[in-house]
Write a protein that holds these residues in place. Structure first.
Motif, PDB file in Angstrom:
ATOM      1  N   VAL A 114       0.870  -1.281  -0.021  1.00 36.93           N
ATOM      2  CA  VAL A 114      -0.018   0.053   0.126  1.00 36.93           C
ATOM      3  C   VAL A 114       0.948   1.223  -0.009  1.00 36.93           C
ATOM      4  CG1 VAL A 114      -1.744   1.137   1.203  1.00 36.93           C
ATOM      5  CG2 VAL A 114      -2.059  -1.057   1.083  1.00 36.93           C
ATOM      6  N   ILE A 115       2.091   1.113   0.860  1.00 39.10           N
ATOM      7  CA  ILE A 115       2.924   2.342   0.948  1.00 39.10           C
ATOM      8  C   ILE A 115       3.414   2.529  -0.601  1.00 39.10           C
ATOM      9  CG2 ILE A 115       5.051   3.358   1.940  1.00 39.10           C
ATOM     10  CD1 ILE A 115       4.165   1.860   4.270  1.00 39.10           C
ATOM     11  N   THR A 151      -0.363   0.738  -9.782  1.00 41.52           N
ATOM     12  CA  THR A 151      -0.807  -0.447  -9.859  1.00 41.52           C
ATOM     13  C   THR A 151       0.160  -1.486 -10.082  1.00 41.52           C
ATOM     14  OG1 THR A 151      -3.158   0.261  -9.983  1.00 41.52           O
ATOM     15  CG2 THR A 151      -2.801  -2.046 -10.604  1.00 41.52           C
ATOM     16  N   GLU A 152       0.772  -1.316 -11.186  1.00 39.48           N
ATOM     17  CA  GLU A 152       1.916  -1.955 -11.682  1.00 39.48           C
ATOM     18  C   GLU A 152       2.852  -2.408 -10.484  1.00 39.48           C
ATOM     19  OE1 GLU A 152       3.397  -0.027 -15.054  1.00 39.48           O
ATOM     20  OE2 GLU A 152       1.747  -1.023 -16.546  1.00 39.48           O
ATOM     21  N   VAL A 153       3.299  -1.218  -9.621  1.00 38.66           N
ATOM     22  CA  VAL A 153       4.208  -1.364  -8.671  1.00 38.66           C
ATOM     23  C   VAL A 153       3.798  -2.350  -7.571  1.00 38.66           C
ATOM     24  CG1 VAL A 153       5.369   0.102  -6.769  1.00 38.66           C
ATOM     25  CG2 VAL A 153       5.491   0.792  -9.222  1.00 38.66           C
ATOM     26  N   ALA A 154       2.332  -1.885  -7.171  1.00 39.34           N
ATOM     27  CA  ALA A 154       1.670  -2.663  -6.408  1.00 39.34           C
ATOM     28  C   ALA A 154       1.815  -4.220  -6.556  1.00 39.34           C
ATOM     29  CB  ALA A 154       0.242  -2.334  -5.880  1.00 39.34           C
ATOM     30  N   ILE A 155       1.356  -4.666  -7.775  1.00 37.97           N
ATOM     31  CA  ILE A 155       1.350  -6.026  -8.221  1.00 37.97           C
ATOM     32  C   ILE A 155       2.724  -6.708  -8.152  1.00 37.97           C
ATOM     33  CG2 ILE A 155       1.332  -7.406 -10.301  1.00 37.97           C
ATOM     34  CD1 ILE A 155      -1.108  -5.757 -11.305  1.00 37.97           C
ATOM     35  N   VAL A 190      -5.027  -8.400  -5.844  1.00 35.17           N
ATOM     36  CA  VAL A 190      -4.175  -7.274  -6.216  1.00 35.17           C
ATOM     37  C   VAL A 190      -3.780  -7.539  -7.713  1.00 35.17           C
ATOM     38  CG1 VAL A 190      -1.739  -7.650  -5.480  1.00 35.17           C
ATOM     39  CG2 VAL A 190      -2.578  -5.434  -5.790  1.00 35.17           C
ATOM     40  N   VAL A 191      -3.435  -8.980  -7.718  1.00 34.54           N
ATOM     41  CA  VAL A 191      -2.987  -9.282  -9.220  1.00 34.54           C
ATOM     42  C   VAL A 191      -4.008  -9.373 -10.128  1.00 34.54           C
ATOM     43  CG1 VAL A 191      -2.340 -11.198 -10.500  1.00 34.54           C
ATOM     44  CG2 VAL A 191      -0.980 -10.855  -8.383  1.00 34.54           C
ATOM     45  N   VAL A 192      -5.231  -9.989  -9.596  1.00 31.02           N
ATOM     46  CA  VAL A 192      -6.481  -9.996 -10.673  1.00 31.02           C
ATOM     47  C   VAL A 192      -7.115  -8.555 -10.995  1.00 31.02           C
ATOM     48  CG1 VAL A 192      -8.786 -10.661 -11.086  1.00 31.02           C
ATOM     49  CG2 VAL A 192      -7.075 -12.325 -10.155  1.00 31.02           C
ATOM     50  N   MET A 193      -7.473  -8.028  -9.888  1.00 26.36           N
ATOM     51  CA  MET A 193      -8.143  -6.620 -10.102  1.00 26.36           C
ATOM     52  C   MET A 193      -7.166  -5.513 -10.686  1.00 26.36           C
ATOM     53  SD  MET A 193     -10.702  -6.688  -6.839  1.00 26.36           S
ATOM     54  CE  MET A 193     -12.107  -5.732  -7.822  1.00 26.36           C
ATOM     55  N   GLY A 194      -5.713  -5.690 -10.106  1.00 24.84           N
ATOM     56  CA  GLY A 194      -4.716  -4.689 -10.686  1.00 24.84           C
ATOM     57  C   GLY A 194      -4.232  -5.165 -12.133  1.00 24.84           C
TER      58      GLY A 194
END
Length: 178
Positions: free
Chosen positions: A10-11, A27-31, A59-63
């Protein structure tokens, strides 16, 4: 330190968005961060907890849908879906007389059964409401305001609710247990 590590995705999402104003890149970074975080946990602890698997999958699917369709609505739904899955899981465990909260923290805290039920019901309602609040902010405010809410608003609300639950639990703790 472990709590910060678990909050790292999240950070990094927030920091990337603040620096770039690009929710797709964030979002790419979060995945990537979520996958690295899961791999590290698997390496270090040899397992992921159920909610870590669920969060990673979301996060993988929705991201992934956000990136592929270039539509931030999917990543905005992710916290709500996670909160609602947690709520439904608690509700189902409660209805099946297998209290997840009790099995998780019951080793450290001894509460009477009615207290466990109240605690579980409070969490079910809270998580449903927090999910609804996320959607309200996501679709009634700007993208930047939602990103801020995701890090600061929902986290603050969660911490305050947890403090409230701690106060509730404290009435059952005997002085000799402290």
């Amino acid at each position: 330190m472990k709590a910060v590590f678990e909050f790292l995705v999240v950070i990094l999402f927030f920091a990337t968005y603040v620096l770039t104003k690009n929710i797709i890149l964030a979002t790419e970074v979060a995945i990537v961060a979520g996958i690295i975080q899961a791999a590290w946990c698997l390496f270090k602890y040899r397992r992921l907890q159920t909610m870590q698997w669920v969060s990673l999958l979301l996060v993988v699917v929705m991201g992934g849908a956000t990136i592929y369709l270039k539509d931030p609505r999917f990543i905005k739904w992710k916290p709500t879906v996670l909160f609602w899955i947690m709520s439904i899981g608690l509700m189902i465990s409660h209805l099946c007389d297998k209290n997840v909260l009790k099995s998780t923290i019951g080793k450290e805290i001894s509460l009477p059964e009615p207290a466990w039920r109240k605690l579980t019901c409070a969490w079910v309602i809270f998580l449903l409401a927090l999910g609804a609040l996320n959607l309200w902010v996501a679709f009634n405010f700007t993208e930047a305001q939602w990103v801020n809410f995701k890090l600061f608003g929902s986290t603050t609300i969660l911490v305050l609710f947890t403090i409230g639950q701690t106060v509730y639990i404290s009435q059952y703790i005997k002085k000799d247990e402290l």
